[in-house]
Design a protein around this motif. Structure first.
Motif, PDB file in Angstrom:
ATOM      1  N   LYS A   1       0.755  -1.253  -0.126  1.00 27.25           N
ATOM      2  CA  LYS A   1      -0.003  -0.055  -0.016  1.00 27.25           C
ATOM      3  C   LYS A   1       0.912   1.312   0.077  1.00 27.25           C
ATOM      4  O   LYS A   1       0.530   2.228  -0.499  1.00 27.25           O
ATOM      5  CB  LYS A   1      -0.896  -0.061   1.242  1.00 27.25           C
ATOM      6  CG  LYS A   1      -2.006  -1.092   1.135  1.00 27.25           C
ATOM      7  CD  LYS A   1      -2.776  -1.239   2.389  1.00 27.25           C
ATOM      8  CE  LYS A   1      -4.135  -2.250   2.101  1.00 27.25           C
ATOM      9  NZ  LYS A   1      -4.901  -2.271   3.347  1.00 27.25           N
ATOM     10  N   GLN A   2       2.077   1.196   0.604  1.00 27.45           N
ATOM     11  CA  GLN A   2       2.796   2.479   0.629  1.00 27.45           C
ATOM     12  C   GLN A   2       3.421   2.559  -0.772  1.00 27.45           C
ATOM     13  O   GLN A   2       3.474   3.744  -1.287  1.00 27.45           O
ATOM     14  CB  GLN A   2       4.170   2.124   1.674  1.00 27.45           C
ATOM     15  CG  GLN A   2       3.784   2.106   3.217  1.00 27.45           C
ATOM     16  CD  GLN A   2       4.616   1.802   4.007  1.00 27.45           C
ATOM     17  OE1 GLN A   2       5.823   0.914   3.640  1.00 27.45           O
ATOM     18  NE2 GLN A   2       4.969   2.071   5.379  1.00 27.45           N
TER      19      GLN A   2
ATOM     20  N   VAL B   1       1.952   1.670  -3.593  1.00 27.48           N
ATOM     21  CA  VAL B   1       1.030   2.181  -4.367  1.00 27.48           C
ATOM     22  C   VAL B   1       1.018   3.818  -4.468  1.00 27.48           C
ATOM     23  O   VAL B   1       0.757   4.476  -5.392  1.00 27.48           O
ATOM     24  CB  VAL B   1      -0.384   1.866  -3.854  1.00 27.48           C
ATOM     25  CG1 VAL B   1      -1.735   2.455  -4.382  1.00 27.48           C
ATOM     26  CG2 VAL B   1      -0.661   0.288  -4.249  1.00 27.48           C
ATOM     27  N   ASP B   2       1.436   4.336  -3.257  1.00 21.26           N
ATOM     28  CA  ASP B   2       1.240   5.798  -3.185  1.00 21.26           C
ATOM     29  C   ASP B   2       2.609   6.290  -4.024  1.00 21.26           C
ATOM     30  O   ASP B   2       2.647   7.474  -4.647  1.00 21.26           O
ATOM     31  CB  ASP B   2       1.373   6.283  -1.673  1.00 21.26           C
ATOM     32  CG  ASP B   2       0.101   6.202  -1.234  1.00 21.26           C
ATOM     33  OD1 ASP B   2      -0.824   6.055  -1.623  1.00 21.26           O
ATOM     34  OD2 ASP B   2       0.032   6.070   0.224  1.00 21.26           O
TER      35      ASP B   2
ATOM     36  N   LYS C   1      -2.668   5.848  -6.057  1.00 17.90           N
ATOM     37  CA  LYS C   1      -3.540   5.570  -4.913  1.00 17.90           C
ATOM     38  C   LYS C   1      -5.169   5.850  -5.537  1.00 17.90           C
ATOM     39  O   LYS C   1      -5.488   6.454  -6.526  1.00 17.90           O
ATOM     40  CB  LYS C   1      -3.389   7.076  -4.028  1.00 17.90           C
ATOM     41  CG  LYS C   1      -4.105   7.171  -2.715  1.00 17.90           C
ATOM     42  CD  LYS C   1      -3.716   8.123  -1.916  1.00 17.90           C
ATOM     43  CE  LYS C   1      -4.468   8.103  -0.447  1.00 17.90           C
ATOM     44  NZ  LYS C   1      -3.985   9.352   0.447  1.00 17.90           N
ATOM     45  N   GLY C   2      -5.817   4.872  -4.943  1.00 18.67           N
ATOM     46  CA  GLY C   2      -6.987   4.919  -5.447  1.00 18.67           C
ATOM     47  C   GLY C   2      -7.408   3.745  -6.277  1.00 18.67           C
ATOM     48  O   GLY C   2      -8.619   3.146  -6.547  1.00 18.67           O
ATOM     49  N   LYS C   3      -6.280   3.066  -6.891  1.00 21.36           N
ATOM     50  CA  LYS C   3      -6.545   2.027  -7.714  1.00 21.36           C
ATOM     51  C   LYS C   3      -5.849   0.409  -6.965  1.00 21.36           C
ATOM     52  O   LYS C   3      -5.566  -0.584  -7.436  1.00 21.36           O
ATOM     53  CB  LYS C   3      -5.690   2.138  -8.863  1.00 21.36           C
ATOM     54  CG  LYS C   3      -5.857   3.252  -9.516  1.00 21.36           C
ATOM     55  CD  LYS C   3      -7.286   3.017 -10.286  1.00 21.36           C
ATOM     56  CE  LYS C   3      -7.574   4.196 -11.566  1.00 21.36           C
ATOM     57  NZ  LYS C   3      -8.804   3.862 -12.185  1.00 21.36           N
ATOM     58  N   GLU C   4      -5.782   0.783  -5.719  1.00 21.54           N
ATOM     59  CA  GLU C   4      -5.345  -0.691  -4.947  1.00 21.54           C
ATOM     60  C   GLU C   4      -5.861  -1.751  -5.263  1.00 21.54           C
ATOM     61  O   GLU C   4      -5.266  -2.926  -5.284  1.00 21.54           O
ATOM     62  CB  GLU C   4      -5.406  -0.212  -3.326  1.00 21.54           C
ATOM     63  CG  GLU C   4      -4.559   0.975  -2.730  1.00 21.54           C
ATOM     64  CD  GLU C   4      -5.499   2.277  -2.878  1.00 21.54           C
ATOM     65  OE1 GLU C   4      -6.159   2.432  -3.582  1.00 21.54           O
ATOM     66  OE2 GLU C   4      -4.959   3.307  -1.963  1.00 21.54           O
TER      67      GLU C   4
ATOM     68  N   GLN D   1      -0.711   2.885 -15.930  1.00 20.72           N
ATOM     69  CA  GLN D   1      -0.908   2.310 -14.777  1.00 20.72           C
ATOM     70  C   GLN D   1      -0.136   0.842 -14.468  1.00 20.72           C
ATOM     71  O   GLN D   1       0.117   0.609 -13.631  1.00 20.72           O
ATOM     72  CB  GLN D   1      -2.294   2.348 -14.654  1.00 20.72           C
ATOM     73  CG  GLN D   1      -3.007   3.728 -14.523  1.00 20.72           C
ATOM     74  CD  GLN D   1      -4.409   3.766 -14.503  1.00 20.72           C
ATOM     75  OE1 GLN D   1      -5.221   2.961 -15.090  1.00 20.72           O
ATOM     76  NE2 GLN D   1      -4.866   5.029 -14.036  1.00 20.72           N
TER      77      GLN D   1
END
Length: 341
Positions: free
Chosen positions: A122-123, A125-126, A131-134, A145
């Motif tokens: 998750k870190q 992803v940022d 973010k928002g596409k996890e 993407q």
């Protein structure tokens, strides 16, 4: 540091041996972005696969941070590969897994706990701007993407070296630049060594510190990116540079242009701060020469700008031209005569 010592890779077929990499020597400094460029069949993709032993060299040594990769045991190689991550041209994502689950995959293989793997994913992803596409699946993502997921997955084990095999060739130009900017950001933040394989000189120019040009399995030219762009020695390098600069003005084109006696058609080549100087205005005022611009372009590298200008210089004798050439040479602007009457 990465060292390749006399690396040879041969593929044996029923009818013949194919020499894919031919006695390559290279040194790649830690913390740099190193590009390898070549046309299809040059051997560049084989070369990058030799770095993490996805391909075993026929002879020679691949040494990374003091360890000879092609002499490690299977257990040692598995551990070393955790610090040698790879980003692929076609993403190689698991289509049944979400973004976070794809990023977690190498951590699961490395034995990291599910809780820690999920947190790290998750870190990341940022970090890569998703973010928002996890919890999206690859089929729901654009090409850019998907490649961001591939980069995040490659960063999961906190590698020292990131290997990128044609990582932008499946992307459109705008997305390519976004991915290149992301790689630059990651390199600065994590002090990674990045090795990029590409057939696009634009990629080399945008983010690389050094470049090796490959042809027929050999490294035919190697050096600082700015220096190679300014003075490409080999025909294949010259072709790459001319294509990137959109410099398709050939000497034969001058045959279509009628010029008078004492006229010159020349190509000025310049770099660095010279690209921002008013060259035409300077020549006109300082040397009292009429200048007609035929073609020009400027591109930017990490270390500065490079460019060229093709111009028709009117009514100057040989002495006046030599004075101009000498003056511009002192300012690091080279002059090539394309036509003279």
């Amino acid at each position: 540091m990465i060292e390749l010592n006399q690396i040879v890779k041969k593929y044996r077929t029923k009818d013949q041996d194919i020499l894919a990499v031919d006695h390559v020597d290279l040194s790649i400094q830690s913390g740099t972005i190193f590009g390898v460029v070549g046309f299809s069949g040059a051997g560049k993709s084989t070369l990058i696969r030799l770095l993490n032993n996805l391909e075993t060299p026929t002879s020679g040594e691949v040494i990374i941070d003091g360890a000879t990769i092609n002499k490690l045991s299977k257990a040692q190689l598995r551990k070393k590969r955790q610090k040698l991550s790879m980003v692929f041209q076609h993403f190689n994502l698991l289509w049944s897994r979400t973004v976070v689950q794809n990023i977690m995959f190498p951590l699961e293989i490395a034995g990291v706990s599910k809780k820690e793997a999920a947190l790290r994913a998750k870190q990341l992803v940022d970090v890569v701007g998703l973010k928002g596409k996890e919890y999206a699946y690859p089929s729901e993502l654009s090409g850019g993407q998907k490649q961001r997921v591939g980069i995040a997955r490659a960063l999961a084990n906190e590698p020292d070296v990131l290997l990128c095999d044609e990582a932008t060739s499946a992307l459109d130009p705008q997305t390519t630049d976004e991915i290149l900017d992301l790689l630059l950001k990651i390199k600065r933040e994590r002090n990674l060594t990045i090795v990029i394989i590409t057939h696009e000189m634009h990629v080399i120019r945008r983010i690389c510190d050094e470049v090796a040009v490959m042809e027929a399995g050999r490294v035919v030219e190697h050096g600082n990116v700015k220096e190679v762009f300014e003075n490409p020695r080999q025909p294949v390098t010259q072709r790459f540079v001319k294509d990137d600069l959109n410099d398709d003005y050939e000497k034969t084109n001058t045959e279509l242009i009628e010029i008078d006696k004492n006229d010159f058609i020349v190509r000025f080549s310049f770099s660095g701060t010279n690209t921002t100087k008013p060259l035409v205005s300077y020549i006109t005022k300082a040397h009292d020469i009429n200048v007609n611009i035929l073609e020009a372009n400027i591109k930017h590298t990490k270390e500065g700008s490079i460019g060229f200008l093709v111009a028709h210089l009117q009514n100057l004798n040989s002495e006046k031209f030599e004075n101009l050439e000498s003056d511009l040479s002192d300012q690091c602007v080279s002059v090539e005569v394309l036509k003279h009457e």
